[in-house]
Scaffold this active site. Sequence first.
Site, mmCIF file in Angstrom:
data_model
loop_
_atom_site.group_PDB
_atom_site.id
_atom_site.type_symbol
_atom_site.label_atom_id
_atom_site.label_comp_id
_atom_site.label_asym_id
_atom_site.label_seq_id
_atom_site.Cartn_x
_atom_site.Cartn_y
_atom_site.Cartn_z
ATOM 1 N N GLY A 288 50.441 35.678 29.387
ATOM 2 C CA GLY A 288 49.462 36.507 28.692
ATOM 3 C C GLY A 288 49.143 37.798 29.410
ATOM 4 O O GLY A 288 49.078 38.870 28.796
ATOM 5 N N GLU B 44 42.123 33.698 51.568
ATOM 6 C CA GLU B 44 40.967 34.320 50.936
ATOM 7 C C GLU B 44 39.724 33.527 51.309
ATOM 8 O O GLU B 44 39.744 32.298 51.257
ATOM 9 C CB GLU B 44 41.123 34.351 49.406
ATOM 10 N N HIS C 166 39.889 40.151 44.886
ATOM 11 C CA HIS C 166 40.000 39.105 43.857
ATOM 12 C C HIS C 166 38.832 39.176 42.864
ATOM 13 O O HIS C 166 38.120 38.184 42.648
ATOM 14 C CB HIS C 166 40.059 37.716 44.505
ATOM 15 N N VAL D 106 48.905 40.183 41.466
ATOM 16 C CA VAL D 106 47.673 39.798 40.786
ATOM 17 C C VAL D 106 47.746 38.336 40.354
ATOM 18 O O VAL D 106 46.980 37.893 39.507
ATOM 19 C CB VAL D 106 47.378 40.711 39.564
ATOM 20 N N GLY D 107 48.700 37.601 40.946
ATOM 21 C CA GLY D 107 48.883 36.191 40.603
ATOM 22 C C GLY D 107 48.099 35.299 41.539
ATOM 23 O O GLY D 107 46.883 35.109 41.394
ATOM 24 N N ARG D 108 48.787 34.750 42.549
ATOM 25 C CA ARG D 108 48.153 33.895 43.542
ATOM 26 C C ARG D 108 48.590 34.343 44.928
ATOM 27 O O ARG D 108 49.779 34.577 45.175
ATOM 28 C CB ARG D 108 48.524 32.421 43.312
#
Length: 309
Positions: A141, A251, A270, A220-222
């Site tokens: 998406g 993180e 994030h 911008v994933g993990r």
Amino acid sequence: MKFYMGPEAWEPTVEDIVAAGHEQVERMEDAEVFINTMPNPRKIPQRTENIQWVQHCFTGVNQLIDAGIIADDGIPWCNSAGAFAKPVAEAALGLLLSQAHHHKAFALAATWDVANELDESQKWIYTQREPQKVAILGAGGIGKQLIKLLKPFGVHITAVNRSGRDVSGADESVAMDKAGHIWSESDVIVNILPLTKETDKLVDAQKFAQMKTSALFINVGRGSTVVTDDLVDALRNSEIAGAGLEVMDPEPLPDGHPLYELPNCTMTPHMAASAGVAQFHMGEVFNANAAAWEKGEEMPTQVDAEAGY
């Protein structure tokens, strides 16, 4: 359906759900479904026995699976997959353009003396003599929305997913196990991969060594899909031109970490899919899942604990 949202009730989300005909209740004991607004597994309220399924208001569920909160033999959990396509795609484009045009490098230099140096190495995304090649890893998406945002720049887009199924708007769609060429051919690689056994530490020194020295890497994933130390080395040694990171590993990123000081690494903490924006998108996700549940169908964002998402 009767739903309980907590620990915090997001009013825009509640309004969208109630507008679809569902009823908010004040106690979990009176609800059929629990809508969880807490990402930290240690702080998620204890679920009562009357709850039939849970709507989690965030996409990543690895911590919840590791903590045993989500299990294959437990009640269904749904994540927020697809809810943040627009905000995260916008964040990805922002990081890409900011790094391409050296916003951080100029800010850190704090002098006009670097103007010529930065001008010579800045990257233009729009088509000049030939299109820039952009590869999107994990073209779901968010990837589809990013494709729409990138189209005005005239780039050539390769969409990479597990099956190789065609992705609308992409110039080329390939399966992950047949996408080895993207590392050496792409001018920009955007990572939107979920964290799974297959993607954990996928992007490492070997991958960075294959990339063009002029290429940008956007994540911008993990954060855990990337070996952070290898990324730092690649940036320091100019193996790649730069990186734009919305997610990192670990993180929160510790104070004093090298990524903060690297002029060719632009970062945000994030925040592209935080609660502040999530509340405007979760109603649609919940309503779709509730409609499927009431029909006895599989819910669109139901989590597969074994797969990890």
